[in-house]
Design an enzyme around this catalytic site. Structure first.
Site, PDB file in Angstrom:
ATOM      1  N   VAL A   1       0.912  -1.155   0.068  1.00 36.39           N
ATOM      2  CA  VAL A   1      -0.093  -0.083  -0.075  1.00 36.39           C
ATOM      3  C   VAL A   1       0.976   1.284  -0.049  1.00 36.39           C
ATOM      4  O   VAL A   1       1.557   1.557   0.958  1.00 36.39           O
ATOM      5  CB  VAL A   1      -0.852  -0.018   1.127  1.00 36.39           C
ATOM      6  CG1 VAL A   1      -1.795   1.266   1.106  1.00 36.39           C
ATOM      7  CG2 VAL A   1      -1.937  -1.377   1.226  1.00 36.39           C
ATOM      8  N   PRO A   2       1.344   1.856  -1.180  1.00 34.02           N
ATOM      9  CA  PRO A   2       2.239   2.690  -1.575  1.00 34.02           C
ATOM     10  C   PRO A   2       2.240   4.176  -0.638  1.00 34.02           C
ATOM     11  O   PRO A   2       2.136   5.180  -1.394  1.00 34.02           O
ATOM     12  CB  PRO A   2       2.348   2.736  -2.990  1.00 34.02           C
ATOM     13  CG  PRO A   2       1.025   2.611  -3.268  1.00 34.02           C
ATOM     14  CD  PRO A   2       0.310   1.572  -2.389  1.00 34.02           C
ATOM     15  N   CYS A   3       2.415   4.109   0.602  1.00 35.44           N
ATOM     16  CA  CYS A   3       2.390   5.430   1.207  1.00 35.44           C
ATOM     17  C   CYS A   3       3.686   6.135   0.814  1.00 35.44           C
ATOM     18  O   CYS A   3       3.809   7.556   1.033  1.00 35.44           O
ATOM     19  CB  CYS A   3       2.319   5.406   2.768  1.00 35.44           C
ATOM     20  SG  CYS A   3       3.507   4.197   3.469  1.00 35.44           S
ATOM     21  N   HIS A   4       4.642   5.547   0.335  1.00 35.89           N
ATOM     22  CA  HIS A   4       5.869   6.056   0.069  1.00 35.89           C
ATOM     23  C   HIS A   4       5.786   7.018  -1.204  1.00 35.89           C
ATOM     24  O   HIS A   4       6.646   7.994  -1.651  1.00 35.89           O
ATOM     25  CB  HIS A   4       7.092   4.988  -0.494  1.00 35.89           C
ATOM     26  CG  HIS A   4       6.565   4.258  -1.635  1.00 35.89           C
ATOM     27  ND1 HIS A   4       6.014   3.014  -1.318  1.00 35.89           N
ATOM     28  CD2 HIS A   4       6.836   4.423  -2.839  1.00 35.89           C
ATOM     29  CE1 HIS A   4       5.802   2.435  -2.633  1.00 35.89           C
ATOM     30  NE2 HIS A   4       6.507   3.171  -3.622  1.00 35.89           N
TER      31      HIS A   4
END
Length: 195
Positions: A163-166
Site C-alpha cells: 500500500v504505497p504510502c511512499h
C-alpha cells in the site's frame, strides 16, 4: 561415541515445520502466518491472515514486537509458515527487481479503521512512478482540510510498499516522513522513477 538421539538434519526440521503449518491451516488453526524476506531495504517481516497480507514490517521495527502486537490485536495463533506467503514474497522480489509495477495480492486492512482505512484504500490507486501530495490525498478522500490526518494514516500504514504510502509527498515536493526512514522512501521512489 554413539548418540542415542542424533540431531535432525535441517531439511527434516524444515519439512516438519511445513507440515505443522499446513496441518494448522487445514484445521483452521492458523490465523496469522509469517515469514521474513531480504530486500534492498533490509529484512522485511511479512504476515498474512486468511483474508490476505496483513502486515509488512521493516527491520528496524523489531519483528518480535510486531508479531506480539499481531497476537494481541488479531489472534494468538501466529505461526512461522513461509509457504503461505510465497506469493507475497515473490511479488515483492519482482517489485524490487523492477519487473512488477502493481501488486496483485489480497490485503487485509483489519489493523486500520475509519479515515485511516479510507486513506489507505486511496493510496492503492496511486500508480507506480506517480506521486500525490498529502493535500491531494486529503482532497481525493473528501476531506481537503485533513492533511495532517492523511500524514498520520501514512505513518501508521501496516502494509508499506504494498500500500504505497511512499508515493505521498509534501506539497513542496519534499519527502515528508516514512515509517521505514527517509532513505527507504528515497530508494522506493528512485526505483519507480528508473522504470
Amino acid at each position: 561415541m554413539t548418540t542415542l538421539f542424533p540431531p535432525e538434519p535441517t531439511g527434516s526440521l524444515d519439512r516438519l515445520r511445513t507440515r505443522l503449518a499446513d496441518d494448522a491451516a487445514r484445521e483452521g488453526l492458523l490465523d496469522i502466518a509469517y515469514r521474513h524476506v531480504d530486500s534492498p531495504l533490509g529484512r522485511l517481516l511479512l504476515a498474512g491472515s486468511p483474508r490476505g497480507l496483513v502486515r509488512v514490517a521493516f527491520a528496524d521495527e523489531d519483528h518480535d514486537r510486531v508479531l506480539a502486537d499481531l497476537a494481541a490485536r488479531l489472534s494468538p495463533r501466529v505461526l512461522h509458515a513461509p509457504a503461505h506467503l510465497d506469493d507475497a514474497a515473490h511479488q515483492l522480489a519482482e517489485y524490487f527487481a523492477g519487473t512488477r509495477t502493481r501488486f496483485e495480492l489480497a490485503v487485509d486492512l483489519t489493523l486500520t479503521r475509519g479515515f485511516r482505512r479510507t486513506v489507505l484504500e486511496h493510496l492503492r490507486t496511486i500508480e507506480y512512478g506517480h506521486t500525490e501530495s498529502y493535500a491531494q490525498v486529503a482532497g481525493h478522500v473528501g476531506s481537503p482540510r485533513a492533511v495532517r490526518a492523511v500524514g498520520s494514516a501514512c505513518a501508521t500504514n501496516p502494509l508499506p510498499i504494498v500500500v504505497p504510502c511512499h508515493r505521498v509527498l509534501r506539497s513542496d515536493g519534499s519527502l515528508g516522513g516514512y515509517l521505514g526512514g527517509l532513505p527507504a522512501k528515497e530508494l522506493l521512489l528512485d526505483l519507480e522513477r528508473a522504470a
